[in-house]
Design a protein around this motif. Structure first.
Motif, PDB file in Angstrom:
ATOM      1  N   TRP A 270       0.834  -1.208   0.000  1.00 37.30           N
ATOM      2  CA  TRP A 270       0.000   0.000   0.000  1.00 37.30           C
ATOM      3  C   TRP A 270       0.867   1.255   0.000  1.00 37.30           C
ATOM      4  N   GLN A 271       1.999   1.210   0.656  1.00 35.97           N
ATOM      5  CA  GLN A 271       2.884   2.377   0.665  1.00 35.97           C
ATOM      6  C   GLN A 271       3.352   2.727  -0.740  1.00 35.97           C
ATOM      7  N   SER A 272       3.557   1.722  -1.556  1.00 39.85           N
ATOM      8  CA  SER A 272       4.050   1.953  -2.918  1.00 39.85           C
ATOM      9  C   SER A 272       3.017   2.614  -3.816  1.00 39.85           C
ATOM     10  N   GLN A 273       1.791   2.765  -3.326  1.00 39.26           N
ATOM     11  CA  GLN A 273       0.750   3.413  -4.130  1.00 39.26           C
ATOM     12  C   GLN A 273       1.035   4.896  -4.358  1.00 39.26           C
ATOM     13  N   ASP A 274       2.014   5.467  -3.647  1.00 42.95           N
ATOM     14  CA  ASP A 274       2.283   6.893  -3.817  1.00 42.95           C
ATOM     15  C   ASP A 274       2.907   7.208  -5.171  1.00 42.95           C
ATOM     16  N   LYS A 275       3.163   6.180  -5.946  1.00 40.85           N
ATOM     17  CA  LYS A 275       3.744   6.397  -7.274  1.00 40.85           C
ATOM     18  C   LYS A 275       2.677   6.443  -8.369  1.00 40.85           C
ATOM     19  N   VAL A 276       1.427   6.747  -8.018  1.00 40.34           N
ATOM     20  CA  VAL A 276       0.351   6.799  -8.998  1.00 40.34           C
ATOM     21  C   VAL A 276       0.622   7.898 -10.020  1.00 40.34           C
ATOM     22  N   ALA A 277       0.175   7.667 -11.228  1.00 39.33           N
ATOM     23  CA  ALA A 277       0.417   8.623 -12.325  1.00 39.33           C
ATOM     24  C   ALA A 277      -0.281   9.951 -12.039  1.00 39.33           C
ATOM     25  N   PRO A 278       0.371  11.086 -12.325  1.00 43.15           N
ATOM     26  CA  PRO A 278      -0.234  12.397 -12.048  1.00 43.15           C
ATOM     27  C   PRO A 278      -1.483  12.677 -12.868  1.00 43.15           C
ATOM     28  N   ASP A 279      -1.663  11.978 -13.997  1.00 41.89           N
ATOM     29  CA  ASP A 279      -2.855  12.212 -14.820  1.00 41.89           C
ATOM     30  C   ASP A 279      -3.999  11.260 -14.470  1.00 41.89           C
ATOM     31  N   ALA A 280      -3.868  10.532 -13.389  1.00 33.87           N
ATOM     32  CA  ALA A 280      -4.941   9.644 -12.942  1.00 33.87           C
ATOM     33  C   ALA A 280      -6.126  10.473 -12.468  1.00 33.87           C
ATOM     34  N   SER A 281      -7.272   9.815 -12.318  1.00 34.53           N
ATOM     35  CA  SER A 281      -8.475  10.528 -11.878  1.00 34.53           C
ATOM     36  C   SER A 281      -8.292  11.053 -10.452  1.00 34.53           C
ATOM     37  N   VAL A 282      -9.148  12.011 -10.078  1.00 37.31           N
ATOM     38  CA  VAL A 282      -9.088  12.587  -8.735  1.00 37.31           C
ATOM     39  C   VAL A 282      -9.273  11.501  -7.686  1.00 37.31           C
ATOM     40  N   GLY A 283     -10.251  10.626  -7.914  1.00 38.10           N
ATOM     41  CA  GLY A 283     -10.512   9.557  -6.965  1.00 38.10           C
ATOM     42  C   GLY A 283      -9.343   8.608  -6.821  1.00 38.10           C
ATOM     43  N   ASP A 284      -8.734   8.232  -7.928  1.00 35.83           N
ATOM     44  CA  ASP A 284      -7.597   7.315  -7.887  1.00 35.83           C
ATOM     45  C   ASP A 284      -6.405   7.944  -7.173  1.00 35.83           C
ATOM     46  N   ARG A 285      -6.190   9.253  -7.412  1.00 33.30           N
ATOM     47  CA  ARG A 285      -5.066   9.919  -6.754  1.00 33.30           C
ATOM     48  C   ARG A 285      -5.273  10.010  -5.243  1.00 33.30           C
ATOM     49  N   LEU A 286      -6.509  10.315  -4.823  1.00 33.59           N
ATOM     50  CA  LEU A 286      -6.775  10.379  -3.392  1.00 33.59           C
ATOM     51  C   LEU A 286      -6.662   9.002  -2.751  1.00 33.59           C
ATOM     52  N   ASN A 287      -7.215   7.995  -3.416  1.00 32.84           N
ATOM     53  CA  ASN A 287      -7.152   6.630  -2.886  1.00 32.84           C
ATOM     54  C   ASN A 287      -5.705   6.204  -2.672  1.00 32.84           C
ATOM     55  N   ALA A 288      -4.873   6.463  -3.678  1.00 31.39           N
ATOM     56  CA  ALA A 288      -3.476   6.048  -3.609  1.00 31.39           C
ATOM     57  C   ALA A 288      -2.717   6.835  -2.542  1.00 31.39           C
ATOM     58  N   ALA A 289      -2.934   8.151  -2.502  1.00 31.51           N
ATOM     59  CA  ALA A 289      -2.202   8.986  -1.549  1.00 31.51           C
ATOM     60  C   ALA A 289      -2.615   8.677  -0.115  1.00 31.51           C
ATOM     61  N   TYR A 290      -3.916   8.493   0.124  1.00 34.26           N
ATOM     62  CA  TYR A 290      -4.377   8.200   1.486  1.00 34.26           C
ATOM     63  C   TYR A 290      -3.845   6.843   1.940  1.00 34.26           C
ATOM     64  N   ALA A 291      -3.955   5.836   1.078  1.00 37.19           N
ATOM     65  CA  ALA A 291      -3.470   4.498   1.448  1.00 37.19           C
ATOM     66  C   ALA A 291      -1.979   4.527   1.735  1.00 37.19           C
ATOM     67  N   SER A 292      -1.223   5.235   0.911  1.00 38.38           N
ATOM     68  CA  SER A 292       0.222   5.313   1.111  1.00 38.38           C
ATOM     69  C   SER A 292       0.553   6.043   2.407  1.00 38.38           C
ATOM     70  N   ALA A 293      -0.168   7.130   2.694  1.00 35.62           N
ATOM     71  CA  ALA A 293       0.092   7.899   3.919  1.00 35.62           C
ATOM     72  C   ALA A 293      -0.201   7.074   5.163  1.00 35.62           C
ATOM     73  N   LEU A 294      -1.307   6.345   5.160  1.00 36.87           N
ATOM     74  CA  LEU A 294      -1.653   5.521   6.321  1.00 36.87           C
ATOM     75  C   LEU A 294      -0.660   4.374   6.487  1.00 36.87           C
ATOM     76  N   ALA A 295      -0.330   3.707   5.383  1.00 37.56           N
ATOM     77  CA  ALA A 295       0.632   2.602   5.461  1.00 37.56           C
ATOM     78  C   ALA A 295       1.991   3.112   5.941  1.00 37.56           C
ATOM     79  N   SER A 296       2.421   4.264   5.441  1.00 39.96           N
ATOM     80  CA  SER A 296       3.708   4.836   5.864  1.00 39.96           C
ATOM     81  C   SER A 296       3.680   5.200   7.342  1.00 39.96           C
ATOM     82  N   THR A 297       2.537   5.694   7.813  1.00 41.06           N
ATOM     83  CA  THR A 297       2.395   6.016   9.235  1.00 41.06           C
ATOM     84  C   THR A 297       2.535   4.756  10.084  1.00 41.06           C
ATOM     85  N   LEU A 298       1.854   3.690   9.682  1.00 40.02           N
ATOM     86  CA  LEU A 298       1.935   2.440  10.441  1.00 40.02           C
ATOM     87  C   LEU A 298       3.331   1.826  10.380  1.00 40.02           C
TER      88      LEU A 298
END
Length: 529
Positions: free
Chosen positions: A313-341
């Motif tokens: 899940w941490q590796s999701q922070d490498k999502v493409a910048p042209d991805a949809s708004v939802g996909d970017r938020l999903n990836a960034a939130y999952a990566s942030a939480l996984a990195s926190t844990l």
């Protein structure tokens, strides 16, 4: 969650589904203590029906076992999001007359989370509805999740559980208690097939009759649930979309990841009925999906917190910048939480900035989604020991109203625990939690936080009392008594500086709980006799 824990959980859900005619009951994985197994006195027979009070007591007993299971999850952020969907459904059901005065007062009307990656939800006696994290992770919108909750709520409001028990087993309630306790015992099996065999071996005819009866229940829950769904302001297409997803899964999935399909079989008739009802509902204005996206990402990470899963899940922070708004938020939130844990703070900060940028820069603003990301930001800061900054990012939400929400309150408490004990925020947090637990005495997590906060402030007696109440709130009466006795011993230590009022409260509470334990043991002896 370990594989054996997940399998035991699935086994118990499948087994009680056959009994209750709804979904299942998730029970304790290890052998529960005898004081937690015995059901309360429910009467001698069930000639026609189970009373509302009886059903609630039965549900409370089951929940006492569930709350002590490690896969029961009280995540304040996800629970708050779940409640934001559940409460409008309860209000709509109440307005439509589905919830009468007695059940409104007696039933719990409480949803709760199960840390399990499978797609499932289930109703229990007394107004409890369990939701697997896998269900939240699988749904694409709040309307799809709301459709499942509305359906399960309708099982409760239409008294399907009580009707199913009466229809399938017109015997003594002691016998019914034995069946449910058998389900709890079946969770010790490491195989679903074995657990089902334990339960169904001597009940084949009864189970078949119950399954036939439950088909009508499912149709009724669909019909009533759809009216509740739309009456609460959710999009009517949510139920049809959810059915279609489940139907597709039933054709593609054979790995046991969708236990909901075993207890709620999706048929072409039910899909057709859901589509037909779309024409009877008023249109609903579109809403932002970002809040659900954040909840979906949080569910995906929390349902498996092993290191290798967190790394993925941490590796999701490498999502493409042209991805949809939802996909970017999903990836960034999952990566942030996984990195926190994983305590990877720099990577967590980078992902949090991306997530905040997405929600704040979205064309359709979503205050709920922004709040979810800020709560994660505060969690990350508090877990690294920066309680002062965590409190600062929460300050706008704490000042928005006289009483902060539960999620903000508990996150503030976590931030205060990471701050120096001389910080005024620590005492303020203790006062806020004390007020909250007075109004919500069954909130075990709030009591836990209060116990830790009083300990930080050097108030050991108050800390022990709060710890005792946290044990009591989850049904651990023995643990509660043990903590109160420890407090009593502390209060009687020669030369100790103890507040007389605090000591008196502990004495009175200990007498009350010891009386409850004696009555519980007497009831167990009567049932065994």
């Amino acid at each position: 969650m370990t594989r054996s824990s997940s399998t035991r959980l699935t086994a118990s859900l499948c087994a009680l589904a056959l009994l209750a005619g709804s979904a299942g009951v998730r029970a304790q994985g290890a052998t529960p203590p005898a004081t937690q197994n015995a059901l309360p006195a429910l009467g001698d027979s069930i000639s026609d029906d189970l009373s509302v009070g009886t059903e609630r007591r039965l549900g409370d007993q089951i929940m006492r076992a569930i709350r002590q299971d490690p896969d029961y999850l009280d995540d304040p952020v996800l629970v708050e999001y779940l409640q934001s969907i559940w409460q409008p459904l309860v209000a709509a059901s109440r307005a439509q007359g589905n919830i009468d005065a007695e059940s409104d007062q007696r039933f719990a009307w409480e949803p709760f989370l199960v840390r399990d990656k499978t797609v499932n939800a289930f109703a229990l006696p007394g107004g409890y509805v369990g939701v697997h994290l896998g269900l939240i992770a699988m749904t694409a919108t709040r309307d799809e999740l709301a459709s499942v909750l509305a359906h399960e709520m309708s099982h409760v409001t239409q008294r399907h559980i009580a009707r199913g028990m009466v229809n399938s087993r017109r015997q003594s309630l002691i016998g019914l208690a034995g069946m449910i306790l058998g389900v709890i015992a079946a969770t010790r099996s490491n195989r679903v097939d074995g657990a089902n065999a334990i339960f169904t071996g001597s009940q084949a005819a009864s189970v078949q009759g119950q399954l036939n009866f439950s088909r009508d229940m499912e149709r009724e829950a669909d019909r009533v649930g759809f009216k509740v769904l739309t009456g609460a302001g959710f999009a009517p297409g949510g139920m049809a979309a959810m059915f279609e997803k489940l139907d597709q899964a039933s054709h593609l999935n054979d790995s046991g990841g969708f236990p909901y399909l075993r207890t709620h079989p999706i048929t072409t008739e039910r899909i057709g009925d859901a589509r037909q009802r779309l024409g009877t509902a008023a249109p609903v204005a579109p809403v932002s999906v970002l809040a659900h996206v954040a909840a979906q990402a949080r569910s995906r990470v929390l349902m498996d917190t092993r290191i290798d899963a967190l790394r993925r899940w941490q590796s999701q922070d490498k999502v493409a910048p042209d991805a949809s708004v939802g996909d970017r938020l999903n990836a960034a939130y999952a990566s942030a939480l996984a990195s926190t844990l994983l305590h990877d703070w720099s990577r967590a900060d980078a992902a949090l900035q991306v997530a905040l940028g997405v929600v704040r820069g979205s064309p359709r603003s979503d205050a709920v989604a922004e709040r979810e990301v800020v709560l994660l930001q505060a969690q990350s800061l508090a877990e690294r020991g920066d309680g002062v900054r965590a409190g600062q990012v929460l300050k706008p939400y704490a000042e928005a109203g006289a009483t902060p929400s539960r999620a903000v309150l508990l996150m503030q408490a976590q931030a205060a625990l990471a701050a120096p004990k001389t910080d005024p925020a620590v005492k303020r947090s203790a006062d806020d939690l004390q007020t909250w637990t007075t109004l919500h005495p069954s909130d075990a997590l709030a009591w836990q936080q209060l116990s830790r906060t009083w300990e930080q402030l050097g108030q050991q007696l108050r800390s022990l009392r709060a710890e005792a109440e946290s044990h009591y709130a989850v049904g651990d009466l023995t643990g509660a008594v043990d903590r109160l006795r420890a407090g009593q011993r502390l209060a009687r230590t020669p030369g100790g500086k103890v507040d007389f009022i605090d000591a008196s409260i502990i004495d009175a509470r200990l007498r009350e709980l010891e009386g409850q334990r004696r009555r519980q043991m007497e009831e167990e002896r009567r049932q065994e006799g």
